[in-house]
Design an enzyme around this catalytic site. Sequence first.
Site, short mmCIF file in Angstrom:
data_model
loop_
_atom_site.label_atom_id
_atom_site.label_comp_id
_atom_site.label_asym_id
_atom_site.label_seq_id
_atom_site.Cartn_x
_atom_site.Cartn_y
_atom_site.Cartn_z
N SER A 1 116.03 105.82 17.82
CA SER A 1 115.04 106.86 17.55
C SER A 1 115.30 107.50 16.20
CB SER A 1 115.12 107.94 18.63
OG SER A 1 116.29 108.74 18.45
N ASP A 2 114.24 108.00 15.57
CA ASP A 2 114.47 108.91 14.46
C ASP A 2 115.15 110.15 15.05
OD1 ASP A 2 114.52 110.08 11.99
OD2 ASP A 2 112.41 109.71 11.55
N CYS A 3 115.86 110.88 14.22
CA CYS A 3 116.79 111.87 14.75
C CYS A 3 116.08 112.98 15.52
CB CYS A 3 117.64 112.42 13.63
SG CYS A 3 118.73 111.14 12.97
N SER B 1 114.03 112.48 17.99
CA SER B 1 112.67 112.12 18.39
C SER B 1 112.45 112.25 19.88
CB SER B 1 112.35 110.68 17.97
OG SER B 1 112.16 110.59 16.59
#
Length: 783
Positions: free
Chosen positions: A297-299, A301
Site C-alpha cells: 500500500s501507499d503509506c 492507505s
Amino acid sequence: MARNKMKPSFTFFPVLLLLLTLFSLSFRSIEARSLFACNPQEELTRNLGFCKASLPIHVRVRDLIGRLTLQEKITLLVNNAAPVPRLGIQRYEWWSEALHGVSNVGPGVKFGGAIPAATSFPQVITTAAAFNESLWEKIGEVVSDEARAMYNEGTAGLTYWSPNVNIFRDPRWGRGQETPGEDPLLASKYAARYVQGLQGNDIAGDRLKVAACCKHYTAYDLDNWRGADRFHFNARVSKQDLEDTYNVPFKACVLEGKVASIMCSYNQVNGKPTCADPHLLKDIVRGEWHLNGYIVSDCDSVQVLYEQQHYTALPEEAAADSIKSGLDLDCGPFLAVHTEQAVRRGLLSEVDVNNALSNTIAVQMRLGMFDGERSAHPFERLGSKDVCTPAHQQLALEAARQGIVLLKNHGSSLPLSTKSHRTVAVIGPNSDVTVTMIGNYAGIACGYTSPLQGIGRYARTIHQVGCVNVACNGVQGFELAEAAARQADATVLVMGLDQSIEAEFRDRVGLLLPGRQQELVSRVSKASRGPTVLVLMSGGPIDVSFAKYDPKISAILWAGYPGQAGGAAIADVLFGTTNPGGKLPMTWYPQGYVARLPMTIMDMRANPSKGYPGRTYRFYKGPVVFPFGYGLSYTKFNMGLAHAPKDITVTVPHALRNSSMISNGVKIKHMTNCDELIVPVHIDVKNTGTLDGSHSLLLFSTPPPGMQWFSNKQLIGFEKVNVAVGSKQRVKIDVQVCKHLSVVDKYGIRKIPMGEHKLQIGDDLEHLISVQASLEDINPARP
C-alpha cells in the site's frame, strides 16, 4: 604480565598501526554486515528448511511460514517488520526510495559514517527527456550498486519503492516531476528499463539485486487541488482510459520489467479504494499480468480507506478487505493493529495472511536475505568505495546533458562563445541553487555544481538573484539585475519553480511563472547589451509564451531538475561543449488551457459538446506553447525512410468470415499470429549541419481515418542516435503490430483497425501501411 620495555622499531610500528586499522575497519564491517537471517554460526537455526539456499524458494517460504505463530505473522505485514528472535530473523524496514538515486525519504536509508551521500541523478522528468532507454537502465544499475553497497554497510534495505510511472495527465500535478511524462509508451519503456537496471537484468534465475516497485497503481495524478485531495478523491475512469492510458506503464513494469512489487494508491477508482479492489489487484496484477512479487500500500492507505474514505464500518473490515483483495504489505501500522481481530472474527482466514506473507518473504529470499553466509553473493563486494565514484558522478552529468531541451534559439544565438562572451550576467532565483536541482524524493548528493558555478568555468560572471526566491513577490533586486545585464557580454536568467511551488501534496493553480518572475525576465532582457538566454528549472510545463515571441530573449532552455551536476550540464549546453538533444516528455500548454479545466476530470478524450479539451498530445487539439516531443539542436538532421512494409496481414479465425467484427477492428484476443507480427522500420538519420549531435528519433502512428478511436497520433517507438557532421546513421525500430497499431474501444477492448495506418517520423516524413485481415486456414497442414 609486565609490559615489554623494548621500543618497537620504526619499520614495525607503521605496520602494526596499519594492521590495527584494518582490524578495526574489518570489525566495523562485520558489525555492519550482520546477517538478516540464517546465520550459519547459530546452531538453532542453521539447519532449518527455510535457511537451505539449495531448496526452491517456494519450499523455503512454506517452511518458514509453517514455523510462525499468527501473532508473528501479523507483525510481518507492515513496513517496519518486527524481528522473530527465536528463528534468528532480524527486524526489517521495507520502505526505502530510489527514484533517481538512493534517497533518505524513507526510514530504510541512513546516510552518515562511511557513506554520507549518494549520487543524485536528474529528476525523472528530465531523464525521460533524453528518450534514451540504455541511459535509463544504466542509471538503474548505478543506483542499485550504491543501494547494495549501503545494505552491505548496514545503512539501507534492499526493497525500493521506485519508480513512479503514473501518467503526467494534468500539467498542474505537483508530482509530475517524478514521472516519465504524459505518454504511455514512453512511461512503459522507462519503467521497464529502469526496473531492469535496479533489479539486475543479467542475474541468473529468479534472483534480485534490489527489489523495485512501480507506483502508484492506478489513475493517481492528483494530490491537493482546490479542496480535492488524494485521500478522498474518487477517480472516475472509463474502461477505455484504464486500458489505453493509466494501466499501460504498470503492465509494462510487470510483463517487461519483471518488477518485484506494485504499490496501490491512495485514491479510489470508480468508487473502490485501489488497495481494496480485488479486480485491480487479484484479477489484473496477479491474474492477467502474473506479478512475481508483492503488492504494497501507499503509506497509510489502508488506514485512509477506513478513517477518511469510510469505505468500511470497522477497522478490522478494512484490514480483511485489503488482504483478501490481494494486498501483501502495509506501509503503516494498520494491519499490525487490526489483522488479528479480523481473523478472530472470521472476516479473514489465516490462509489469507499466509498468502500475503508468501509473496513478501519470497522477494526477501530472491534478494538473498535468507541465504546465511554471503561471501559468495555476487554483490557482496560492493561497499562505501562504490558510492559517489567518479564514474557514477560522470553519468549524473551525462544524464543531465542529455535531458536538457533547447526550446528556442533565435538567430543561432547559442552556443555562446568563450571569446565573444567573456563576461556573463547570471541572474535569477535559481541561478545559484543546489538542492533545488535534485527535485523531490532525493537523498544527500555527493556534491553540487550550481548554474553560477558551471557558467563560471567558461566566463567571468556577474551574479544577481533579482528575486530572493521563486515566489518573486517583490522588485527589490530588479535594478541590480538590470545593471548586471548592461555590463555583460551575455545574460543568462535562471528562473522557474522549486518544491515550494510544485511537490507532493502541492498541485499548482496555474502555469505561469510565479510572482513577478516574468517582469524580471522582460526588464533584464531589455537592459541586456548581449544575447539573453532564459533557463527554466521545473518539473511541470510553464507558459512562457511571452518569452517565446519576445525577440529580446534569444534562447530558451528547459533543464527540468537536472540533478547534482545540473549547473555543469547547463553551462556545457550554453557554451556548446554539449549539443542539446533532449525532447519534451510532456505538452506545454498555455495558461488558458487550465483556466476552466478541473483536475478532477480523468477523461483523456476530448468532448467538444461539453467544452472539454482532452488530455495530452494524443487527445488535445488546441493551441500549445511547445508540443510533446519538441526539442531543437545546434545542428540539422534530415530523415529518410530506408525500408518499411506497405502491407500487413493479420490472421483471424475462419468463424469470423462474415462478421462485422473485422470491419470494426479485429480484437487482439481473436488474432492467431500476434507474436509473429513484428515489422522493422528502417530510417536514415543524416547530420546536415555543422556540429556533431545526438538526435531522438520519434516514430508515431495514426489509425485509419473515420474511426472514432482517438483524434491524434500516438508514439509507437523511439531511438537515440549520435550522428557526426556529414554522416548518416540507420535506425531500426521494430513495430509490434498488435501492441503499437492497436487501439482501445469504449469497452476497454484492444483492437486493430483495418485500413491504412499512417506512420510519422519527425515533422515531415510519413508512410502508409495497409492492415488487412486474412482468414485462418481451417485445415492447416500437419507435419
